[in-house]
Design an enzyme around this catalytic site. Structure first.
Site, PDB file in Angstrom:
ATOM      1  N   CYS A  79       0.792  -1.240   0.000  1.00  0.00           N
ATOM      2  CA  CYS A  79       0.000   0.000   0.000  1.00  0.00           C
ATOM      3  C   CYS A  79       0.819   1.282   0.000  1.00  0.00           C
ATOM      4  O   CYS A  79       0.249   2.370  -0.082  1.00  0.00           O
ATOM      5  CB  CYS A  79      -0.965   0.009   1.195  1.00  0.00           C
ATOM      6  SG  CYS A  79      -0.151   0.228   2.795  1.00  0.00           S
ATOM      7  N   CYS A 124       1.746  -3.890   8.712  1.00  0.00           N
ATOM      8  CA  CYS A 124       1.492  -2.540   8.226  1.00  0.00           C
ATOM      9  C   CYS A 124       0.224  -2.003   8.897  1.00  0.00           C
ATOM     10  O   CYS A 124      -0.813  -2.652   8.876  1.00  0.00           O
ATOM     11  CB  CYS A 124       1.338  -2.552   6.709  1.00  0.00           C
ATOM     12  SG  CYS A 124       0.865  -0.944   6.010  1.00  0.00           S
ATOM     13  N   CYS A 127      -2.627  -1.355   5.893  1.00  0.00           N
ATOM     14  CA  CYS A 127      -3.313  -2.425   5.152  1.00  0.00           C
ATOM     15  C   CYS A 127      -3.309  -3.765   5.887  1.00  0.00           C
ATOM     16  O   CYS A 127      -3.942  -4.715   5.427  1.00  0.00           O
ATOM     17  CB  CYS A 127      -2.719  -2.596   3.756  1.00  0.00           C
ATOM     18  SG  CYS A 127      -1.094  -3.375   3.715  1.00  0.00           S
ATOM     19  N   CYS A 148      12.643  -7.458  12.728  1.00  0.00           N
ATOM     20  CA  CYS A 148      13.163  -8.384  11.724  1.00  0.00           C
ATOM     21  C   CYS A 148      12.104  -8.469  10.621  1.00  0.00           C
ATOM     22  O   CYS A 148      11.066  -9.108  10.793  1.00  0.00           O
ATOM     23  CB  CYS A 148      13.408  -9.738  12.379  1.00  0.00           C
ATOM     24  SG  CYS A 148      14.216 -10.926  11.314  1.00  0.00           S
TER      25      CYS A 148
END
Length: 161
Positions: A79, A124, A127, A148
């Site tokens: 996104c 995220c 999204c 990570c």
């Protein structure tokens, strides 16, 4: 010995029925960018889809983003949401891009028990795409955290001069 085996088997079965079977992430409808599985499959590469939408892990040392040192921003490959800055990237030796902190509001956290023990998942915030995990073995002189992150889950945007 015969009594121990059934007890161990019962413990294993019940431990696998706990949090490991529950997805504690937000539901997809709670994210600003929300698409159907079919739409994500059409927009992402196979590798991006497996990592971002199915929480797979790319092979270690496979991402060209491991070598990025120039100033810029790492954004979500799904996104475009800003996630990490190069200035907070460090070489962890693990084979995945590692950061000691995210851009404020760029990522969200959840729990992941797929391996039989609980880990802190990073995704995220815009999204819901799976990025990787955060651990407490990062640089002590900064945050002590190691984000990570799967390189395939991000794109890099160099800083404009």
């Amino acid at each position: 010995m015969k009594k121990i085996l059934p007890i161990l088997l019962a413990v294993f079965i019940f431990s696998c029925q706990g949090n490991a079977q529950k997805d504690q992430k937000k539901t997809q409808e709670e994210f600003e960018v929300s698409k159907s599985d079919k739409e994500w499959k059409a927009e992402l590469t196979d590798a991006e889809y497996r990592v971002l939408r199915k929480a797979a892990t790319e092979p270690s040392f496979s991402s060209p983003l491991n070598d990025i040192k120039e100033p810029g921003t790492f954004v979500c490959a799904a996104c475009g949401n800003e996630l990490y800055e190069t200035e907070h990237k460090f070489m962890s030796g693990t084979g995945w891009p590692s950061f000691d902190r995210a851009i404020e509001g760029g990522v969200a956290y959840g729990k992941d028990s797929k391996l039989g023990y609980q880990r802190n998942e990073v995704h995220c915030a815009r999204c819901g795409g799976h990025l990787g995990h955060v651990f407490d073995d990062g640089p002590r002189e900064t945050t002590g955290k190691r984000h990570c992150i799967n390189g395939v889950s991000m794109d890099f945007e160099p800083k404009k001069q």
